[in-house]
Design a protein around this motif. Structure first.
Motif, PDB file in Angstrom:
ATOM      1  N   THR A  78       0.805  -1.216   0.000  1.00  0.00           N
ATOM      2  CA  THR A  78       0.000   0.000   0.000  1.00  0.00           C
ATOM      3  C   THR A  78       0.842   1.272   0.000  1.00  0.00           C
ATOM      4  O   THR A  78       0.351   2.337  -0.330  1.00  0.00           O
ATOM      5  CB  THR A  78      -0.934   0.042   1.227  1.00  0.00           C
ATOM      6  N   HIS A  79       2.124   1.145   0.404  1.00  0.00           N
ATOM      7  CA  HIS A  79       2.973   2.337   0.505  1.00  0.00           C
ATOM      8  C   HIS A  79       4.401   1.980   0.109  1.00  0.00           C
ATOM      9  O   HIS A  79       5.078   1.223   0.815  1.00  0.00           O
ATOM     10  CB  HIS A  79       2.930   2.887   1.924  1.00  0.00           C
ATOM     11  N   LYS A 104       0.480   4.155  -2.652  1.00  0.00           N
ATOM     12  CA  LYS A 104       1.076   5.479  -2.534  1.00  0.00           C
ATOM     13  C   LYS A 104       2.587   5.316  -2.634  1.00  0.00           C
ATOM     14  O   LYS A 104       3.139   4.301  -2.229  1.00  0.00           O
ATOM     15  CB  LYS A 104       0.711   6.081  -1.169  1.00  0.00           C
ATOM     16  N   THR A 123       6.255   7.362  -1.650  1.00  0.00           N
ATOM     17  CA  THR A 123       6.951   8.486  -1.032  1.00  0.00           C
ATOM     18  C   THR A 123       8.386   8.471  -1.541  1.00  0.00           C
ATOM     19  O   THR A 123       9.119   7.494  -1.349  1.00  0.00           O
ATOM     20  CB  THR A 123       6.939   8.424   0.506  1.00  0.00           C
ATOM     21  N   ALA A 168       6.219   2.578   5.226  1.00  0.00           N
ATOM     22  CA  ALA A 168       6.321   1.911   3.926  1.00  0.00           C
ATOM     23  C   ALA A 168       6.287   0.396   4.131  1.00  0.00           C
ATOM     24  O   ALA A 168       6.811  -0.114   5.123  1.00  0.00           O
ATOM     25  CB  ALA A 168       7.619   2.309   3.225  1.00  0.00           C
TER      26      ALA A 168
END
Length: 144
Positions: free
Chosen positions: A10-11, A41, A43, A108
């Motif tokens: 998911t991250h 997502k 980052t 993460a």
């Protein structure tokens, strides 16, 4: 549930060197595709500081470069992309620990990182990607 509907991540954390060597560009393409597939997502994380021989950049300039990179990655991945700049006193000595800590801090569940083909020094000192693969508490996808 169909196999293509399975969400594993998911991250995604994507460490980036703002000098954008080819390894980063290739890994960015992979990160975009995985994020699109997983609806995850991303980052973008950069560790910056003043190094001998590097031009001094302000935080504002660094953030502008990160924002532009993140915006392009968001366009390519069709997902949300944030960015984080970590300021380091000694990037060479602290980058590995800073990246590992950032992955934990942002939550993460996957790190996608680019690396170069092994060099002789990699048999003595681990690459940044190698360090993350060996020490991170989450999955690490190394792109060569």
């Amino acid at each position: 549930m169909a196999e293509e509907d399975v969400i594993m991540y998911t991250h995604i954390m994507f460490p980036v060197d703002l000098h954008l060597p080819p390894e980063v560009r290739k890994a960015a393409d992979v990160a975009a595709e995985v994020a699109k597939w997983q609806k995850a997502k991303i980052t973008v994380v950069s560790v910056t500081g003043t190094q001998p021989g590097d031009p001094v950049q302000t935080d504002a300039t660094t953030n502008e470069e990160l924002r532009a990179f993140a915006d392009q990655l968001a366009k390519n991945s069709e997902t949300e992309v944030a960015f984080l700049n970590i300021h380091s006193v000694d990037v060479a000595a602290e980058v590995d620990g800073d990246l590992k800590g950032a992955a934990e801090e942002i939550g993460a569940d996957l790190i996608i990182v680019g690396t170069h083909a092994p060099r002789i020094t990699d048999y003595i000192f681990s690459s940044h990607a190698g360090y993350l693969a060996n020490h991170a508490n989450v999955s690490v996808f190394v792109v060569r």
